[in-house]
Design an enzyme around this catalytic site. Sequence first.
Site, mmCIF file in Angstrom:
data_model
loop_
_atom_site.group_PDB
_atom_site.id
_atom_site.type_symbol
_atom_site.label_atom_id
_atom_site.label_comp_id
_atom_site.label_asym_id
_atom_site.label_seq_id
_atom_site.Cartn_x
_atom_site.Cartn_y
_atom_site.Cartn_z
ATOM 1 N N ASP A 95 29.966 3.785 1.057
ATOM 2 C CA ASP A 95 30.563 3.709 -0.283
ATOM 3 C C ASP A 95 29.839 2.686 -1.158
ATOM 4 O OD1 ASP A 95 32.254 3.885 -2.426
ATOM 5 O OD2 ASP A 95 33.923 2.845 -1.475
ATOM 6 N N ASP A 303 28.389 6.170 -7.943
ATOM 7 C CA ASP A 303 29.266 6.089 -6.775
ATOM 8 C C ASP A 303 28.975 7.217 -5.795
ATOM 9 O OD1 ASP A 303 31.250 5.537 -4.994
ATOM 10 O OD2 ASP A 303 32.909 5.988 -6.335
#
Length: 424
Positions: A95, A303
């Site tokens: 992440d 992201d």
Amino acid sequence: MAAADFGAVTILFVLIACHLAASAGVNSGFSANLIHRDSPNSPFSSKSFNKAFGRRRSMRPVFYPNSAQVRRDKGQYLMKLSIGNPPFDVYGIADTGSDLVWTQCVPCHGCYKQLNAKFDPDKSSTYSDLPCDAQECHAIGTGTCSPQHTCNYTYGYGGAELTQGVLAKETITITSTSGEATSLKDIVFGCGHNNTGTFNENEMGIVGLGGGALSLVSQLGPLVGGHKFSFCLMPFHTDPSIESKISFGEASLVSGEGVVSTPLVSKEDKTPYFVTVEGISVGDKLVPFSSSGNVSKGNMFMDTGTPPTLIPQDFYDRLVAEVKSQIPMTPVENYSSSGFQLCYKSKTNLKGPILTVHFQGGAGVRLLPKQTFIPPREEVFCFAMQNVTSDGGVYGNFAQSDFFISYDLESSVVFFKPTDCTKE
């Protein structure tokens, strides 16, 4: 990891390890394989995860010189780390939108269901709790002192996901494709004893790759020649046996024909990689990010943990209207429950328009239909962007696929190089 919830779809990245130099700051970097969950090399390959598109991904780490490989799985990516002594395999969501590296630990008082065993710190000879007065205790802003004078933490992800536990130091072992094991000592991670949210049973935690002090990128920086990393993500529905790549250190920077770049925008929150999007062209028609023409710096962040690209409502409405005008087909109704609002029936890949994302500094990133329309169901293709009520947005991993994307955090620049990731 963005705030909107898209369900739980997992991709397993196996970072196949490289050789790290014994002395810090000498090595030029390493690469790893990111292996798809459905790959024959994945421990979860027999499981079915045909759920809604989740915002998290997984990678399984491994190191070898100059490049790493990553495999995609329906919008998510997993990363494998072996922690402790003896090494214990952990598969966590990779992440770039968060910093903390954490895994579920025993005793687990309020944990989500997990297929594999949880990490037991009592069984590791190299585990040590982080004391309250350690600098790292307050690096994520939520460290507090327990009655035992250890550093407790609480870390949330903007949605239902939350982890609580103890910050600790451990040895992380990474095994190369040749079988050599490299141990990295005193890596700070979260031993989560109370973890909730929409995690699925294969996700054993999260590997934070953001810009903060406790991210894996930041902790590896002194060991691999700098705070730099890159990856090349497989497009949606790529054969899961094909690996993507992730690299850390000086050797990870991309160059050559076709490379464009845009500045990273510094904000008070150091975790997200903020960039400025000025607009998106649909074919030759420019749709500005803002109707007023005024664009805020750092209006989106990159992201890997969010599959669709999320953009403000006004921008989304104008963009969708232009996309629809350039596709000579009638949209399919009643697909909003999947989170996608513009879908078409097609037996083959949808022949939609090319979209060009215009970043600050003149960088134009061309997105093909395979990056902007994904098939959540057989013979249905949906526009892989969604609307949000905020003023800013999230540049998701569908749009990042088939690019070598390189971050130079020391120069505050992100690079894009169009690439067939299946051949890299």
